[in-house]
Design an enzyme around this catalytic site. Structure first.
Site, PDB file in Angstrom:
ATOM      1  N   CYS A 202      20.266 -12.910 -19.737  1.00  0.00           N
ATOM      2  CA  CYS A 202      21.509 -12.223 -19.404  1.00  0.00           C
ATOM      3  C   CYS A 202      21.512 -10.804 -19.990  1.00  0.00           C
ATOM      4  CB  CYS A 202      22.706 -13.055 -19.855  1.00  0.00           C
ATOM      5  SG  CYS A 202      24.266 -12.574 -19.066  1.00  0.00           S
ATOM      6  N   HIS A 303      21.778 -18.737 -17.990  1.00  0.00           N
ATOM      7  CA  HIS A 303      22.002 -19.423 -19.263  1.00  0.00           C
ATOM      8  C   HIS A 303      21.692 -20.914 -19.076  1.00  0.00           C
ATOM      9  CE1 HIS A 303      23.896 -16.019 -21.264  1.00  0.00           C
ATOM     10  NE2 HIS A 303      24.632 -15.819 -20.185  1.00  0.00           N
TER      11      HIS A 303
END
Length: 355
Positions: A202, A303
């Site tokens: 991310c 994630h």
């Protein structure tokens, strides 16, 4: 919470997240007191006395959390609380040790392995401890692998002792990127030249690129921040925020995770890392992430990337590590743990007065 928070009298005029939220929703309030910290009677009585009457009337009962020992010995305590407050104690939750749920971010940092405790004969993975680091749960699956050490670092000393360095997510990407450029840029460049493995998730993925541009000032002042330049990607922060449950495939290995990020990252080279099979249960044929041809440096928006055992095994094999990964993925293990938490809660709390 019974230790303060909802009864901070100096902050109450501008508080919008505690009692004002419940008042707006016309919802009942249950006060949860942490007996493990001590002073549980003062927590409850003190909190009530700090509240204005309208908020005090919204409290329908109490739950005593993290109790150690014989609950029967706390019977007099329950009676005293109910007599002094005129409100019910809805349950006393015992301390549990037969399952594990995700910890709060600060707890995770406090309990992480110390760099000085690393064993030189056991392979180690470093996670850079960004000032605004987020999504610690991304590394729980790594931490449970026998024969592997996972350590958080905030100084770039001796990176070559690690099989891989991971750049995690961030609550403020550009601010953390400036810190990273000041403290880790040259050591990470040297680590990359030595063919070390670097992986970004991310915000960490964004930082591996050429720049992060925030034209609308979503994270502060508008502007563009130079990044590490280790991946040929460029990121532009834009609203709205992407929030999806995503199924993916990495060179034949399937996994599931989630995305929560602002903006888009554009590839200027390298190869896409993942095939996205679906987002929020909607089938798609998107690509995600970027990886150099030699596969030493890579990044993704996913994630929970390590929560699938086949994906985790493949990633470790890429580091030259042949370590056993349990057949049961970490996602499945978490679901079972939360089912146990639910059963634990239901067996000790009087739900007839809540539902």
């Amino acid at each position: 919470e019974g230790a303060g928070s909802c009864a901070e009298v100096n902050l109450m005029p501008s508080d919008i997240v505690n009692f004002p939220m419940a008042e707006y929703a016309d919802a009942d309030v249950i006060l949860v007191a942490d007996i493990h910290r001590g002073g549980v009677f003062a927590q409850i009585i003190g909190t009530l006395h700090c509240l204005p009457q309208k908020y005090r009337d919204m409290v329908k009962g109490f739950i005593i959390n993290r109790f150690r020992g014989d609950i029967a010995l706390f019977k007099d305590g329950v009676e005293w609380i109910e007599k002094e407050t005129g409100k019910r104690v809805l349950g006393v939750l015992p301390w549990y040790s037969h399952f594990k749920i995700d910890a709060e971010d600060s707890v995770e940092i406090e309990n992480c392995l110390n760099l000085n405790d690393l064993r030189p004969d056991v392979p180690a993975i470093a996670v850079i401890r960004l000032p605004h680091i987020a999504n610690f749960t991304d590394f729980h699956a790594l931490s449970r692998i026998n024969g592997l050490q996972v350590v958080y670092i905030d100084r770039p000393h001796h990176l070559n002792q690690f099989r891989a360095v991971i750049l995690p997510g961030s609550k403020n990407t550009r601010a953390d990127l400036e810190w990273l450029m000041q403290n880790f840029k040259k050591p990470l460049e040297a680590y990359a030249r030595s063919e070390g493995h670097i992986f970004g998730i991310c915000g960490g993925y964004q930082m591996l690129g050429e720049f992060v541009d925030d034209p609308d000032g979503l994270e502060g002042h508008p502007g563009k921040t130079d990044a590490l330049g280790l991946l040929p990607v460029q990121t532009v922060l834009k609203a709205p925020k992407t929030t999806t449950r995503s199924q993916f495939e990495w060179e034949g290995k399937k996994g599931e995770g989630y995305e929560i990020h602002m903006g888009y990252t554009f590839l200027k080279g390298g190869i896409p890392m993942l095939d996205i099979l679906s987002r929020n249960s909607n089938p798609c044929t998107d690509r995600d992430g970027c990886m150099l041809i030699n596969k030493k440096i890579a990044g993704t928006y996913i994630h929970g990337f390590f929560d699938s055992s086949p994906v985790l095994s493949k990633w470790l094999e890429g580091l030259g590590l042949d370590l056993f990964c349990p057949d049961e993925g970490f996602t499945s293990l978490k679901e079972k743990s939360y089912a146990l938490l639910r059963a634990h809660f239901e067996s000790h709390v009087d739900l007839t007065h809540i539902l």
